[in-house]
Design an enzyme around this catalytic site. Sequence first.
Site, PDB file in Angstrom:
ATOM      1  N   GLY A  96       0.797  -1.226   0.000  1.00 52.96           N
ATOM      2  CA  GLY A  96       0.000   0.000   0.000  1.00 52.96           C
ATOM      3  C   GLY A  96       0.825   1.268   0.000  1.00 52.96           C
ATOM      4  O   GLY A  96       0.494   2.235   0.683  1.00 52.96           O
TER       5      GLY A  96
ATOM      6  N   ASN B 291       9.888   6.856  -9.037  1.00 50.16           N
ATOM      7  CA  ASN B 291       8.530   6.327  -9.168  1.00 50.16           C
ATOM      8  C   ASN B 291       7.580   7.158  -8.314  1.00 50.16           C
ATOM      9  O   ASN B 291       7.745   7.268  -7.102  1.00 50.16           O
ATOM     10  CB  ASN B 291       8.494   4.857  -8.745  1.00 50.16           C
ATOM     11  CG  ASN B 291       7.144   4.225  -9.004  1.00 50.16           C
ATOM     12  OD1 ASN B 291       6.172   4.480  -8.288  1.00 50.16           O
ATOM     13  ND2 ASN B 291       7.069   3.395 -10.027  1.00 50.16           N
TER      14      ASN B 291
ATOM     15  N   CYS C  60      -2.928   3.676  -8.893  1.00 45.16           N
ATOM     16  CA  CYS C  60      -3.536   4.118  -7.630  1.00 45.16           C
ATOM     17  C   CYS C  60      -4.985   4.552  -7.842  1.00 45.16           C
ATOM     18  O   CYS C  60      -5.347   5.036  -8.901  1.00 45.16           O
ATOM     19  CB  CYS C  60      -2.789   5.319  -7.060  1.00 45.16           C
ATOM     20  SG  CYS C  60      -1.045   5.251  -7.290  1.00 45.16           S
TER      21      CYS C  60
ATOM     22  N   THR D 204       1.599  -5.063 -10.829  1.00 40.37           N
ATOM     23  CA  THR D 204       1.148  -6.378 -10.356  1.00 40.37           C
ATOM     24  C   THR D 204      -0.293  -6.678 -10.788  1.00 40.37           C
ATOM     25  O   THR D 204      -1.068  -5.775 -11.060  1.00 40.37           O
ATOM     26  CB  THR D 204       1.218  -6.468  -8.822  1.00 40.37           C
ATOM     27  OG1 THR D 204       0.465  -5.373  -8.289  1.00 40.37           O
ATOM     28  CG2 THR D 204       2.647  -6.394  -8.321  1.00 40.37           C
TER      29      THR D 204
ATOM     30  N   GLY E 169       7.626  -7.658 -15.122  1.00 40.70           N
ATOM     31  CA  GLY E 169       6.665  -8.679 -14.729  1.00 40.70           C
ATOM     32  C   GLY E 169       7.267 -10.066 -14.794  1.00 40.70           C
ATOM     33  O   GLY E 169       7.413 -10.633 -15.870  1.00 40.70           O
TER      34      GLY E 169
END
Lengths: 315, 246
Positions: free
Chosen positions: A83, A111, A142, A205, A255
């Site tokens: 989070g 980032n 987000c 993700t 990934g």
Amino acid sequence: MQTENVNTTARETDLSVELSGLRLDNPVIPASGTFGFGAEFAEFYDINILGSFSFKGTTKEPRFGNPTPRIAECTEGMINAVGLQNPGIDAVVSQELPRMAKVFRKPVIANISGFSVEEYVECCGRIDSEPQVGIIEVNVSCPNVKHGGMSFGTRPESAYEVTKAVKAVTTKPVYMKLSPNVTDIVSIARACEEAGADGITLINTMLGMRIDLRTRKPVIANTMGGFSGPAIFPVALRMVYQVAGACGIPVMGCGGVSSARDVIEMMMAGATAVQVGAMNLRNPYACKEIIEALPQEMERLGITRLRDIIGIARN
Amino acid sequence: MYKRGIYRIVANEALTGNVYRMVLEGDTQYITAPGQFVNVELPGKFLRRPISICDYDGRTITIIYKVVGEGTAIMGEMKPGGELDVLTGLGNGFDTATGTRRPLLVGGGVGVPPLYNLAKRLIAGGAAVNVVLGFNTASEVFYADEFAALGATVTVATADGSRGVKGFVTDALKSVPEYDYVYACGPMPMLRALGGAVNVPGQFSFEERMGCGFGGCMGCSCKTKNGNKRICKEGPVLRTDEIIWE
């Protein structure tokens, strides 16, 4: 003798790539959220061997993130629901960047996350004047708290809006980091390109969950979290292939990358640089081992200049 | 400072029905304090398994673990002679330079092991060590004799009263001589109860699901009175006066 061989290989193979005018010694970049601000990994090895690294997702305000447990094991991967724990943009600029300068001499990837367009703008504007930052990577996974909590990255219109707003406040290259949890990744990537993005990072993700069979409850306190690790590599590769084919701007593939062969495959799909995420947590030396294995793997595959294979799978 | 190394398994034996002791041989120079942990890579498992260090010397590390899931079940099947990829030197560990003369060490279940090397250090430093070990039942008790052999005064508590004091570790506190400091490791309810039952300074060791074990992922963070801390990096040991009980 061994050293001589390595040197010969290094002369013959060229690992360098270029991202929006930024030359990287190699395409290997630890992904945001798996590498902190570099210091923890610098205790294991000299991180200056990296192409660059993307630092921990930073928001305007300091954040603790979600309640724990926020990590779960999966087959060939893991789920996290951290989070966006981070000390906030002020502390990142005043404390983390100077600390980072001691362990990493190359331009870094900043980032940035936000919960409103204004927050993205404020953080990117703030980081714009930092010479250590080579690229700004904007995480649009987000939730937009001002508009019902829908993630910025799930609609082309909102991805466009964030990109446009951020581009207006910085001269640094802006890469939009996209979520795979969408119906049409290409339309989102195209919207970012139209809004002036310099590049795309993908994928973030994948939304997942696990249940503890004994407690009969979700393992993660937040119920769901982001699934990453080798298991998601084929999905990431597919999306990189699609986006690289549809956009004219560079793509950083991310990934499930866990080997030099994965790096090469990702580049063949169209990635100019490749991020390594979850694997750093299992093996802190993952990026170092990948970089060291690349020349030999290239030689085996008849590749002299790594950048020559970018998108070659399409031709 | 932490490091990855390959360690040879020299022993792996059951102490109780599902608690095992494994002795690993290899580089131990990065272990600097009792209460630190190792992070063990397991075949077929993506994340490493963090296990507290029970004891160590110049060439071996002893870990004690309970088989609770698939990962630890794999460990339980491992044979001496095999090798493990292990990160060592993780976590802050217990601070032994507190000046305590009469420390109380309280362990619950698999929270007991990290107290062993701690007891050894404190006794070597001249302290009179009292140890309270809590378990569910007599068949689950381990290391009571080992602590006694170090010279510690040992009190065992079992929830069902089948050995020692009946009840929780807090019930055993009445039968323990005076103490000036408390070290503890065990399940959260035990630590919370203990925190409310003792009024001397101390250090508690905590547990949390971890991603990396070395501060890279922020997976195991907790809030303290001194700001956010990573259980794997600024922990697992917290001073009792900085703990926020939620």
